[in-house]
Design an enzyme around this catalytic site. Sequence first.
Site, PDB file in Angstrom:
ATOM      1  N   GLY A 249       0.789  -1.233   0.000  1.00 28.51           N
ATOM      2  CA  GLY A 249       0.000   0.000   0.000  1.00 28.51           C
ATOM      3  C   GLY A 249       0.815   1.274   0.000  1.00 28.51           C
ATOM      4  O   GLY A 249       0.246   2.364   0.086  1.00 28.51           O
ATOM      5  N   GLU A 294       4.523  -6.452   1.663  1.00 23.56           N
ATOM      6  CA  GLU A 294       4.003  -6.952   0.385  1.00 23.56           C
ATOM      7  C   GLU A 294       3.683  -5.824  -0.585  1.00 23.56           C
ATOM      8  O   GLU A 294       2.543  -5.661  -1.000  1.00 23.56           O
ATOM      9  CB  GLU A 294       2.680  -7.683   0.629  1.00 23.56           C
ATOM     10  CG  GLU A 294       2.798  -9.102   1.020  1.00 23.56           C
ATOM     11  CD  GLU A 294       1.435  -9.661   1.389  1.00 23.56           C
ATOM     12  OE1 GLU A 294       1.386 -10.864   1.623  1.00 23.56           O
ATOM     13  OE2 GLU A 294       0.442  -8.913   1.451  1.00 23.56           O
ATOM     14  N   PRO A 295       4.655  -5.033  -0.941  1.00 22.73           N
ATOM     15  CA  PRO A 295       4.359  -3.923  -1.838  1.00 22.73           C
ATOM     16  C   PRO A 295       4.195  -4.383  -3.291  1.00 22.73           C
ATOM     17  O   PRO A 295       4.887  -5.292  -3.742  1.00 22.73           O
ATOM     18  CB  PRO A 295       5.587  -3.018  -1.704  1.00 22.73           C
ATOM     19  CG  PRO A 295       6.666  -3.891  -1.173  1.00 22.73           C
ATOM     20  CD  PRO A 295       6.077  -5.103  -0.555  1.00 22.73           C
ATOM     21  N   GLY A 296       3.261  -3.783  -3.994  1.00 20.08           N
ATOM     22  CA  GLY A 296       3.075  -4.057  -5.414  1.00 20.08           C
ATOM     23  C   GLY A 296       3.343  -2.790  -6.210  1.00 20.08           C
ATOM     24  O   GLY A 296       4.339  -2.653  -6.915  1.00 20.08           O
ATOM     25  N   ARG A 297       2.442  -1.825  -6.021  1.00 19.40           N
ATOM     26  CA  ARG A 297       2.503  -0.556  -6.749  1.00 19.40           C
ATOM     27  C   ARG A 297       3.872   0.115  -6.655  1.00 19.40           C
ATOM     28  O   ARG A 297       4.409   0.609  -7.643  1.00 19.40           O
ATOM     29  CB  ARG A 297       1.436   0.386  -6.174  1.00 19.40           C
ATOM     30  CG  ARG A 297       1.237   1.672  -6.944  1.00 19.40           C
ATOM     31  CD  ARG A 297       0.325   2.625  -6.165  1.00 19.40           C
ATOM     32  NE  ARG A 297      -0.877   1.967  -5.686  1.00 19.40           N
ATOM     33  CZ  ARG A 297      -1.985   1.821  -6.391  1.00 19.40           C
ATOM     34  NH1 ARG A 297      -2.053   2.311  -7.600  1.00 19.40           N
ATOM     35  NH2 ARG A 297      -3.021   1.191  -5.885  1.00 19.40           N
ATOM     36  N   ARG A 334      -7.819   2.423 -14.923  1.00 17.47           N
ATOM     37  CA  ARG A 334      -7.857   3.105 -13.622  1.00 17.47           C
ATOM     38  C   ARG A 334      -8.571   4.473 -13.621  1.00 17.47           C
ATOM     39  O   ARG A 334      -9.333   4.748 -12.702  1.00 17.47           O
ATOM     40  CB  ARG A 334      -6.443   3.222 -13.027  1.00 17.47           C
ATOM     41  CG  ARG A 334      -5.821   1.839 -12.737  1.00 17.47           C
ATOM     42  CD  ARG A 334      -4.466   1.951 -12.059  1.00 17.47           C
ATOM     43  NE  ARG A 334      -4.566   2.487 -10.722  1.00 17.47           N
ATOM     44  CZ  ARG A 334      -4.208   3.700 -10.376  1.00 17.47           C
ATOM     45  NH1 ARG A 334      -3.688   4.527 -11.256  1.00 17.47           N
ATOM     46  NH2 ARG A 334      -4.352   4.100  -9.135  1.00 17.47           N
ATOM     47  N   CYS A 365     -15.549   3.052 -27.144  1.00 16.95           N
ATOM     48  CA  CYS A 365     -16.883   3.624 -27.281  1.00 16.95           C
ATOM     49  C   CYS A 365     -17.517   3.835 -25.916  1.00 16.95           C
ATOM     50  O   CYS A 365     -18.508   3.179 -25.563  1.00 16.95           O
ATOM     51  CB  CYS A 365     -17.731   2.717 -28.136  1.00 16.95           C
ATOM     52  SG  CYS A 365     -16.991   2.458 -29.728  1.00 16.95           S
ATOM     53  N   GLU A 366     -16.930   4.703 -25.141  1.00 11.76           N
ATOM     54  CA  GLU A 366     -17.407   5.057 -23.802  1.00 11.76           C
ATOM     55  C   GLU A 366     -17.002   6.507 -23.583  1.00 11.76           C
ATOM     56  O   GLU A 366     -15.824   6.834 -23.742  1.00 11.76           O
ATOM     57  CB  GLU A 366     -16.677   4.232 -22.730  1.00 11.76           C
ATOM     58  CG  GLU A 366     -17.051   2.791 -22.626  1.00 11.76           C
ATOM     59  CD  GLU A 366     -18.348   2.556 -21.881  1.00 11.76           C
ATOM     60  OE1 GLU A 366     -18.754   3.419 -21.078  1.00 11.76           O
ATOM     61  OE2 GLU A 366     -18.960   1.508 -22.130  1.00 11.76           O
ATOM     62  N   TYR A 394      -0.963  -2.053 -12.086  1.00 13.93           N
ATOM     63  CA  TYR A 394      -2.410  -2.078 -12.338  1.00 13.93           C
ATOM     64  C   TYR A 394      -2.772  -1.473 -13.695  1.00 13.93           C
ATOM     65  O   TYR A 394      -3.848  -0.905 -13.858  1.00 13.93           O
ATOM     66  CB  TYR A 394      -3.176  -1.396 -11.185  1.00 13.93           C
ATOM     67  CG  TYR A 394      -2.806  -1.966  -9.835  1.00 13.93           C
ATOM     68  CD1 TYR A 394      -3.247  -3.235  -9.474  1.00 13.93           C
ATOM     69  CD2 TYR A 394      -1.985  -1.267  -8.949  1.00 13.93           C
ATOM     70  CE1 TYR A 394      -2.881  -3.789  -8.246  1.00 13.93           C
ATOM     71  CE2 TYR A 394      -1.609  -1.813  -7.726  1.00 13.93           C
ATOM     72  CZ  TYR A 394      -2.063  -3.070  -7.386  1.00 13.93           C
ATOM     73  OH  TYR A 394      -1.696  -3.615  -6.182  1.00 13.93           O
TER      74      TYR A 394
HETATM   75  C1  LIG Z   1      -3.140  -5.291  -3.225  1.00 14.43           C
HETATM   76  C2  LIG Z   1      -2.433  -5.895  -2.085  1.00 14.43           C
HETATM   77  C3  LIG Z   1      -1.093  -5.613  -1.861  1.00 14.43           C
HETATM   78  C4  LIG Z   1      -0.315  -4.630  -2.703  1.00 14.43           C
HETATM   79  O1  LIG Z   1      -0.825  -3.336  -2.614  1.00 14.43           O
HETATM   80  P1  LIG Z   1      -0.019  -2.115  -3.284  1.00 14.43           P
HETATM   81  O2  LIG Z   1      -0.897  -0.947  -3.043  1.00 14.43           O
HETATM   82  O3  LIG Z   1       0.092  -2.446  -4.751  1.00 14.43           O
HETATM   83  O4  LIG Z   1       1.304  -2.038  -2.648  1.00 14.43           O
HETATM   84  C5  LIG Z   1      -0.462  -6.272  -0.823  1.00 14.43           C
HETATM   85  N1  LIG Z   1      -1.120  -7.141  -0.021  1.00 14.43           N
HETATM   86  C6  LIG Z   1      -2.418  -7.437  -0.212  1.00 14.43           C
HETATM   87  C7  LIG Z   1      -3.073  -8.407   0.687  1.00 14.43           C
HETATM   88  C8  LIG Z   1      -3.132  -6.821  -1.229  1.00 14.43           C
HETATM   89  O5  LIG Z   1      -4.414  -7.097  -1.395  1.00 14.43           O
END
Ligand SMILES: *Cc1c(COP(=O)(O)O)cnc(C)c1O
Length: 441
Positions: A249, A294-297, A334, A365-366, A394
Site C-alpha cells: 500500500g 508486500e508492496p506491489g505498486r 484506472r 466507445c465510452e 495495475y
Molecule cells: C493489493 C495488495 C497488496 C499490494 O498493494 P499495493 O498498493 O500495490 O502495494 C499487498 N497485499 C495485499 C493483501 C493486497 O491485497
Amino acid sequence: MNYRKSMMPNKNGELVIGGVKVSELREKYGTPLYVMDVEFIKSVCCAFKDTIAKYYGGFGGVAFASKAFSCKAIYAIMKSLDMNIDVVSAGEIYTALSSGFDISKAYFHGNNKLVSELEYAVNNNIGVVVIDNIEEIEILNDICSKKGIVQKVNIRTNPGVEAHTHSYIQTAKIDSKFGFSIENGDAMTAILCILKCKNLTLNGVNCHIGSQIFDSNAFRLAVDVMTDFILEIKNTTGIEIGELNMGGGFGVHYTESDPKYSLEDYCNYIKIITMAINDAVESKKIAKPRLMVEPGRSIVGESGITLYSVGNIRDIKGIKKYVCIDGGMFDNIRPALYQAEYEAVIATNCNAKAEETVSIAGKCCESGDIIIDKIDLPVAKRGDLIAVFTTGAYGYSMASNYNRNAIPPVVMVENGKSDYAVKPQSFEDIARNDNIPDFLK
Ligand SMILES: *Cc1c(COP(=O)(O)O)cnc(C)c1O
C-alpha cells in the site's frame, strides 16, 4: 515531472528510458506500448530489502504483490533478486511456476480462493496460504490431510485501520470483504480453529490497510494494533507468533499532488514499520516476529510508462479539446474505474512549453474513456508520441480486450537494451477461444 536517473529527457528533449530513446521504441514495437524500466524495479526491490537488513537485522523479507503486474518476466526478475511474491489466483501461480519461480516463496491471498485453486497451490508446494475465511480453514485442512502434508498458514486480519491517500481512520465498523476482524474476536476464533487442525501450522498474521498510502502514521497505528493482537494470542494460547506481515500500500508519485520520492524516501514506510515493531516488541514483551511486507505498486508503478500515438484532435471551440490516442481504457482502466490521475508529456519534445489545456481521450466507445481529463500540453498534432507516466502497476494487469482492441505488448528496457516481456496480441489471439455454437450453424 518526476524524472529519474533511468528515465529522463536527453539534451534534445526526447524521453530516454533505460538507455533507449522513445522514438526507437516506437519504431521497433509500435504504439500503444507499455515500457518497463528494469533498473528501477530492481533498485526498489533491493532498497526495500536493504531497509529490512539495516533496521530489522534482516529478519524478514519483501514479497512482490504480483497482482500489480504479473507476467513471466517479472517473476524471473523477482527470482533473480531472491524476492518473495504474493499471488492471488491459480493463474498467477501458473505464470510464476512457468517462469521457474520457486512457489515455496509465495504467499497465496484471496477472499474466495476456489477449492481447485487451493488444490493447485498445495500440489505445487505453495509457501504460505493466507487464510481469509473460516470455511477455508477446514477446506484447506482436508486437502492437506489427503495429501499427507502440513501446510503453513497465516491469517489475514483486519486491524480496523483504514488508510487512504492522505488520511487514515481507526474504525470498529468493519465492512471489508477481506480478513478477520480483530476487534470483534473473529481473528482469535480463526486462530483457535487453525490450532485444532492437524494439517495446518500457524506461521503468522497479516494485515493490509489500504493502497496508495502516504501517511506513515497509518502504518504505526496498524503495527500497534497487530502487536497488541500478537500479545493477545500469546496470553490466550501461549503461542508466540513467528511472522508479522504488514501488507503493502505504499504510495507512489502519479501527479503533482503526490510527493516526489527519492529511493531513500521510498524506503521510509518500511523503516517506520520496523521501528514501530522494535518499540512494540520491547514494551509489550513479545518475541520479535519476522517482518514481511508486500508492496506491489511501489515496486513497479513508477518503472512503467505507456507510449501512445496521437490520432484525431477534436476541438470543440471554447469548450473542450480532445487529443485522441491509439489506446485507452483497454490498456488503463484506472481513470474510468476510480478517477485515477496521471501526468503525460509529448515524449519527443518534453521541454516544450505547455500552451493549452486538453483531455487525452482513449479510442473506446465510452464517454468515460479518458486517460487524463485535464492536462496542460504543447499543441499536440496527429502522429505525436505521448508518454503517460507511472503506469507500471495495475495497467497491464487490469487490461482487457474491450471493443476487441489488442492488449498492447509490454517491453522491458535496461542499459540500452529492449525486448518484449509480453508480445503483441494478433487478431487471431483475440478471437482464439471464440466458438460458434453448433445449434447456430
Ligand atoms: C493489493 C495488495 C497488496 C499490494 O498493494 P499495493 O498498493 O500495490 O502495494 C499487498 N497485499 C495485499 C493483501 C493486497 O491485497
